[in-house]
Design a protein around this motif. Structure first.
Motif, mmCIF file in Angstrom:
data_model
loop_
_atom_site.group_PDB
_atom_site.id
_atom_site.type_symbol
_atom_site.label_atom_id
_atom_site.label_comp_id
_atom_site.label_asym_id
_atom_site.label_seq_id
_atom_site.Cartn_x
_atom_site.Cartn_y
_atom_site.Cartn_z
ATOM 1 N N GLN A 1 4.144 7.928 -10.129
ATOM 2 C CA GLN A 1 3.037 8.509 -10.879
ATOM 3 C C GLN A 1 3.223 10.009 -11.113
ATOM 4 O O GLN A 1 2.781 10.543 -12.119
ATOM 5 N N THR B 1 0.841 -1.195 0.000
ATOM 6 C CA THR B 1 0.000 0.000 0.000
ATOM 7 C C THR B 1 0.875 1.244 0.000
ATOM 8 O O THR B 1 1.955 1.265 0.602
ATOM 9 N N SER B 2 0.403 2.269 -0.683
ATOM 10 C CA SER B 2 1.119 3.537 -0.765
ATOM 11 C C SER B 2 0.366 4.597 0.035
ATOM 12 O O SER B 2 -0.867 4.644 0.020
ATOM 13 N N THR C 1 2.435 4.064 -6.819
ATOM 14 C CA THR C 1 1.677 2.850 -6.519
ATOM 15 C C THR C 1 2.665 1.699 -6.389
ATOM 16 O O THR C 1 3.823 1.809 -6.815
ATOM 17 N N SER D 1 -1.232 7.335 -3.459
ATOM 18 C CA SER D 1 -1.229 6.635 -4.741
ATOM 19 C C SER D 1 -1.143 7.581 -5.930
ATOM 20 O O SER D 1 -0.888 7.142 -7.054
#
Length: 845
Positions: free
Chosen positions: A449, A94-95, A102, A98
């Motif tokens: 991202q 889990t981030s 990710t 996100s």
């Protein structure tokens, strides 16, 4: 009439009684009536055989149920440290944000968290022409072809151009990297905070390519970086700028290197008062560089002199490649031209128009996209890499269209690797040609991202949801098995009837064992029985069933994953005979046939590593130089020592070389700093290495010879076990309930028979189900398998009896048919005689 009889099963067929010879009888009906007595035993045997075959089918359905149950249980039966396919190896990642990054985690990824900042995302390089043309039909080149390539900078070439190459793909390979002539120090200067230079230690004499230079450092007190700047100034003042350069390697040691590389380059440190300060020593002979060897489609070119930014010609079977060398190596002393290969594609420029050029490039499928972009005031040529990262930068001739109004190709957007800073200011930077990083933790994949200065945290934890799904599958298979046991061997209270297999001792034992496994405390977990993780056993008049509370399981697993895992998996505890053996015998694995129980462990020899203990040097330093060659398997490293070098420094150099070669061994200083020791990481007879030295005389390390470890030897449950490194195991066919048990024994130093204590094997729920299912269904001695085999044998015996009675019936039917056929002939003759007599009598007066 004859009578046929049989003594088989004590059955005696009845005699055939002749009917009175009268007219109008039906022979077929009479034969059929007579045959019923012979066919009845056949019918009885066939019914009996059909019942047996139905029972076999029922047992086979239970075998299928148990095999599915065993498969589901096996996924939960082993620790992830033993099997990477274990359900318990499932991980979730889990981030904390996100939108920034990710993550996914492969099975077995170490649990924990990592924090980082995304500094930049990966980008693909794009080139655009500096000028424009009015129309795509305008001619932009007179050259017949254009060479497309990517990743040339990784080999050391900023651009590649065609000179008479044939159209199509060409392989450019560097088979030997270029190297500068080098001199490397022995001290970590980069981390120094205070280095004093005075008139007594300020000179350094070097000879480069036959020309002598005397460098003079300015007096002062320097940090590591300041000292390097002072040395650069001294090089420039001495007129050696552009000839030699200085820098620090990864260990912080000073490196002097020729700017040009290749076999024509030489460098020798000849003296000076700053040698000790800089960690250098006078060289007895000059060091030489190494030429680069480059092949184009198998044709080699040796580059004996490699100058940064220069253009070189690389021969090909037809034509050649014009290559521009990069402007600098990636690090001090690094190669300008490095080993590797790429594929370049030579495409036709057609009629030389922009349209034909763009079409040819796009049709080539090289990962380079061409576009004729209408700017409103003309068309520009744009070339773009389809892949991100510096390694995929375009390596094309930027001057290819300079003679036309397109002009030169310029960088519109630079290719770059994604970068993340791990662990804050004191951490480290990782780069990736894509936005995905796979080296933060083993098995962890992180995808950036967006760029963010705010740290993001990725947490890896056991995947409760995935494991709960596997437990649900196990429960479903249990319920299928319980349902079929009730169907085939249970009693229906409503219909007051039992199943076709009711009364089977094998199936009753199976039912009891299944119920016991779920209901009782098993394994080494401190959580108690299965009810505490959401698994509940219930029984009623309609049979036994198991319910599963997924939420309760996930809550228990998240709270204490190790203990929930221990409730299902293979496990055990060791009771040592002496406190010094505590924690030094542990379960590695067990086979399906290994029975729970307590087993004595005795060893006669401990496992050892392959170990080389060097000479005793009371000073802790060597007084003579040597070159050590350390070989393990197909890998080897060389380490050169110098007189006066400490054993700790030699150990550090050896470990650095071993790490770079990925050789699983290490060096250390023992005996209060008086001896070097080399040891393999692994234990046992498969761990082996050798050491050779150019000098084995007095004052050297004394490391030389071939060295092999030994396997542990001993017994489990009084049965001689097999040793492999530190693993002591009983084979599957050993005459012991512990057969298949494998233990890790790490007790050192034992050379005579020693009782270590007792190991108690306690399989958890899943492993107990695996063992039970195997004992019922395995092909050799499974209880249900043996029952099916016995039933099939009975069926085969009935087949022989049926064949026997069928032969009797066939013979009797044949005999009856013959008799009635003869009777029919006789009757027909009599009938004819009767007719003749009647005619004769009718003619009498």
């Amino acid at each position: 009439m004859s009578v046929v009889s049989s003594t088989n099963l004590g059955l005696q067929p009845p005699p055939i009684i002749d009917n009175s010879i009268v007219g109008g009888f039906n022979a077929s009906e009479i034969i059929q009536a007579e045959m019923q007595a012979y066919e009845q035993p056949i019918t009885d045997l066939q019914n009996q055989q059909s019942t047996i075959q139905s029972e076999v089918s029922d047992y086979q359905q239970l075998v299928s149920d148990l095999q599915s149950l065993q498969s589901a249980a096996e996924a939960l039966s082993m620790s992830p440290t033993v099997s990477t396919t274990s359900a318990w190896a499932a991980r979730s990642a889990t981030s904390s944000d996100s939108s920034v990054a990710t993550a996914t985690a492969a099975p077995g990824t170490p649990t924990g968290s990592v924090q980082f900042v995304v500094q930049q995302l990966a980008a693909a390089e794009s080139l655009v022409s500096s000028g424009t043309v009015a129309s795509t039909s305008d001619v932009v080149t007179s050259a017949p072809d254009f060479l497309l390539s990517q990743g040339g900078a990784e080999l050391g070439f900023s651009s590649l151009a065609s000179s008479g190459l044939t159209l199509g793909q060409h392989t450019v390979s560097v088979t030997q990297a270029s190297e500068a002539a080098l001199a490397t120090g022995t001290s970590d200067l980069a981390s120094q905070s205070s280095v004093s230079v005075t008139s007594s230690n300020d000179t350094l004499d070097v000879t480069v390519n036959g020309t002598a230079y005397s460098l003079t450092l300015a007096s002062g007190t320097y940090t590591g970086s300041q000292l390097l700047s002072a040395l650069d100034a001294a090089i420039s003042s001495a007129g050696a700028g552009g000839v030699i350069e200085a820098g620090y390697n990864g260990s912080g040691q000073l490196v002097l290197a020729t700017v040009d590389q290749g076999s024509t380059q030489s460098l020798q440190v000849t003296g000076g008062t700053a040698l000790s300060t800089l960690g250098l020593s006078a060289m007895s002979s000059a060091a030489s560089g190494t030429a680069a060897v480059v092949q184009v489609d198998g044709t080699s070119t040796t580059l004996s002199t490699v100058t940064p930014g220069a253009t070189v010609s690389l021969a090909a079977p037809t034509g050649s490649v014009s290559a521009t060398v990069v402007s600098a190596p990636s690090s001090i002393g690094g190669s300008l031209i490095s080993v590797g290969s790429l594929t370049a594609t030579d495409v036709s420029t057609g009629n030389g128009s922009l349209a034909d050029l763009v079409s040819s490039i796009n049709d080539a499928g090289t990962g380079i996209t061409a576009s004729a972009v209408d700017t409103g005031s003309g068309y520009v040529l744009q070339l773009s890499s389809s892949a991100t990262g510096v390694a995929n930068d375009l390596s094309v001739d930027t001057q290819a269209f300079a003679s036309s109004s397109l002009g030169t190709l310029q960088v519109a957007s630079a290719g770059q690797d994604a970068e993340i800073q791990v662990g804050g200011a004191g951490g480290y930077t990782l780069s990736s040609s894509t936005d995905t990083f796979s080296n933060l933790l083993p098995g962890l994949s992180v995808t950036a991202q967006s760029v963010s200065s705010t740290p993001v945290t990725v947490t890896v934890s056991p995947d409760a949801s995935t494991v709960a799904g596997d437990v649900q599958t196990l429960v479903n298979d249990l319920n299928t098995t319980f349902s079929d046991l009730q169907k085939y061997a249970g009693y229906n209270e409503q219909t007051k009837t039992g199943g076709p297999l009711m009364g089977s001792a094998v199936l009753q034992n199976l039912l009891n064992e299944l119920q016991s496994t779920i209901a009782q405390v098993v394994g080494t977990s401190t959580l108690g029985d299965a009810k505490n993780v959401g698994i509940t056993l219930s029984s009623s008049s309609s049979g036994t069933s198991v319910s599963f509370d997924k939420s309760a399981f996930e809550a228990a697993y998240q709270a204490n994953p190790a203990q929930v895992e221990a409730m299902f998996t293979q496990g055990g505890t060791f009771s040592p005979s002496a406190s010094s053996y505590s924690g030094q015998v542990s379960l590695l694995t067990a086979e399906d046939n290994t029975q729970p129980g307590s087993y004595g462990v005795t060893i006669t020899n401990s496992a050892t590593q392959a170990t080389d203990l060097g000479a005793v040097l009371s000073s802790g330093t060597v007084s003579a130089a040597e070159t050590l060659t350390i070989t393990m398997g197909s890998s080897s490293v060389q380490v050169t020592t110098s007189a006066g070098e400490s054993l700790s420094a030699i150990a550090q150099a050896i470990n650095q070389a071993l790490a770079q070669a990925n050789m699983p061994m290490s060096a250390s200083v023992v005996d209060s700093g008086q001896q070097l020791e080399l040891a393999s990481s692994a234990y046992g007879s498969s761990a082996s290495f050798s050491v050779t030295s150019t000098n084995t005389g007095s004052g050297t390390t004394g490391l030389a010879g071939t060295f092999t470890g030994s396997d542990v030897q001993g017994t489990i449950d009084g049965v001689t076990a097999q040793g492999s490194g530190q693993v002591l195991s009983l084979p599957d066919n050993a005459n012991s309930p512990a057969a298949g048990l494998a233990l890790t024994v790490s007790v050192p130093g034992i050379t005579s028979s020693t009782n270590l204590g007792t190991f108690t094997y306690s399989p958890g729920i899943a492993q107990s189900l695996v063992t039970l299912a195997s004992s019922m269904t395995n092909a050799v001695n499974g209880q249900i398998t043996e029952t099916i085999n016995n039933l099939n044998q009975q069926s085969s015996g009935l087949t022989s009896q049926i064949d026997f009675y069928q032969n009797i019936a066939a013979e009797e039917q044949k005999l009856l048919t013959q008799q009635f056929s003869q009777l029919q002939v006789t009757l027909e003759k009599l009938q004819n005689q009767s007719t003749s007599l009647s005619s004769a009598l009718a003619g009498l007066p």
